[in-house]
Design an enzyme around this catalytic site. Structure first.
Site, short mmCIF file in Angstrom:
data_model
loop_
_atom_site.label_atom_id
_atom_site.label_comp_id
_atom_site.label_asym_id
_atom_site.label_seq_id
_atom_site.Cartn_x
_atom_site.Cartn_y
_atom_site.Cartn_z
CE LYS A 1 -0.09 3.31 4.63
NZ LYS A 1 0.12 3.41 6.06
CD GLU B 1 -3.39 -1.96 7.60
OE1 GLU B 1 -2.38 -2.28 7.00
OE2 GLU B 1 -3.94 -0.86 7.46
CG HIS C 1 -5.73 2.14 5.34
ND1 HIS C 1 -5.21 3.10 6.17
CD2 HIS C 1 -4.75 1.23 5.16
CE1 HIS C 1 -3.96 2.77 6.47
NE2 HIS C 1 -3.65 1.64 5.86
N GLY D 1 2.68 2.76 10.74
CA GLY D 1 3.63 3.85 10.46
C GLY D 1 4.33 4.35 11.71
CG ASN E 1 -1.78 1.22 1.31
OD1 ASN E 1 -1.87 1.98 0.36
ND2 ASN E 1 -2.42 1.42 2.46
CB SER F 1 5.49 -1.26 12.16
OG SER F 1 5.03 0.06 12.35
CD GLU G 1 -2.57 5.71 6.65
OE1 GLU G 1 -2.59 5.67 5.41
OE2 GLU G 1 -1.64 5.23 7.33
#
Ligand code: 13P
Length: 248
Positions: free
Chosen positions: A11, A170, A98, A176, A9, A212, A100
Site C-alpha cells: 500500500k 478480501e 482493491h 487492516g 501489498n 488481517s 481501498e
C-alpha cells in the site's frame, strides 16, 4: 492452474531505503533458508520503487506487481500511471479492484472493467480483489455481492483471458482491522467463487484470501482446501513476519 501464492501489498508504505533493504534482505533469507520454488511470491511496492524493485528481483523467484493503473493508454491525466509505462520498466502484474481503491478513489465496476481490459491488452497478470462490507455480511448478502462484483468485471473476459487472473477475496471488514474472518467463512466463500469460475469457464483458478493475515494465523488459512494463498497488508511490511507467512 492452481498454485500457492503469497502477495505483499505494501500500500502507501516503505520509502526507497526501506523498499530496497527489505528486498535485498528477503533474497538473502530466501537463499539461506532454502525457501523452495513451489510457490509464487509477489511484492507490490509503491509506484516510484517498482523499477528498482524489479531490477533487484530480476532472475529470482520473486515477482513485482503494481498496485494500480489508469484505464487509458496515455494522455492528459495528471498524476496517473499507464500500463504501457509499467510495461516499459518490466512490470507485468497489477492488483485491481482493491477495496481501498473502490472506497477512497470511487472505483466502480465499470471503471474496473476498463482497467482490466487495458491490463489484458498489455499482457498483464491481474490480481483482482472482491469482498463485501460488514453491513452486507450482516444482511447475509456476501455471496450476491461478490458474484455481482465478478459479473460486472471479470466475467466479461474470454476463457483465454481468464487464465491471466488470480482472485483475492478480501472481506472489507477484515482489512487492516485485526478482525479476521473465520476459516469457515473464508473457505465457504472461496468454494463459492471457485464454483462460479468452474461453472462459467471450466477453470480452476487460484483464489487468495486477504484480511488481517499474520504470522500466527496464516498456516490455518492456507490449510483450508480452497485457499491458495494470501494477499497480505500490514504483516508484509516487517520482514520477519512476512518470512513466517511465506513459510506457512
Ligand atoms: P491487512 O493484511 O493489513 O488486513 O490488509 C489486507 C489487504 O488489504 C491486502 O491487500
Amino acid at each position: 492452474m492452481r498454485k500457492k501464492i503469497v502477495i505483499a501489498n505494501w500500500k502507501m508504505n516503505h520509502d526507497f531505503y526501506e523498499t530496497t533493504s527489505f528486498l535485498r534482505s528477503f533474497l538473502r533469507i530466501i537463499f539461506e533458508k532454502k525457501i523452495n520454488h513451489n510457490k509464487e511470491i509477489i511484492i507490490a511496492p509503491s509506484f516510484p520503487f517498482l523499477h528498482i524493485s524489479n531490477q533487484i528481483l530480476q532472475g529470482t523467484i520473486l515477482h513485482v506487481a503494481a498496485q494500480n493503473i489508469h484505464y487509458m493508454e496515455k494522455g492528459s491525466y495528471t498524476g496517473e500511471v499507464s500500463v504501457s509505462m509499467l510495461k516499459s520498466i518490466g512490470i507485468q502484474k497489477v492488483i485491481l479492484g482493491h477495496s481501498e481503491r473502490r472506497e477512497f478513489f470511487y472505483e466502480k465496476n465499470d471503471i474496473l472493467l476498463k482497467k482490466i481490459k487495458i491490463a489484458l491488452k498489455y499482457g498483464f497478470h491481474i490480481i483482482f480483489c472482491v469482498g463485501e462490507t460488514d453491513i452486507e455480511r450482516n444482511k447475509n448478502q456476501q455471496f450476491n455481492v461478490v458474484k455481482n462484483q465478478l459479473k460486472e468485471t471479470v466475467f466479461h473476459c474470454s476463457l483465454n483471458d481468464i487464465r491471466s487472473f488470480y482472485i483475492a477475496y478480501e472481506p472489507i471488514w477484515a482489512i487492516g482491522t485485526g478482525k479476521t474472518a473465520t476459516f469457515e467463512q473464508v473457505q465457504k466463500m472461496h468454494q463459492f467463487i471457485r464454483s462460479l469460475f468452474l461453472e462459467k469457464y471450466g477453470i480452476n483458478l487460484s483464489i487468495l484470501y486477504g484480511g488481517s493475515i499474520n504470522e500466527n494465523n496464516a498456516k490455518d488459512f492456507f490449510l483450508q482446501k480452497d485457499i491458495d494463498g494470501g494477499l497480505i497488508g500490514n504483516s508484509s511490511l516487517e520482514l520477519e513476519k512476512f518470512i513466517k507467512i511465506v513459510q506457512s
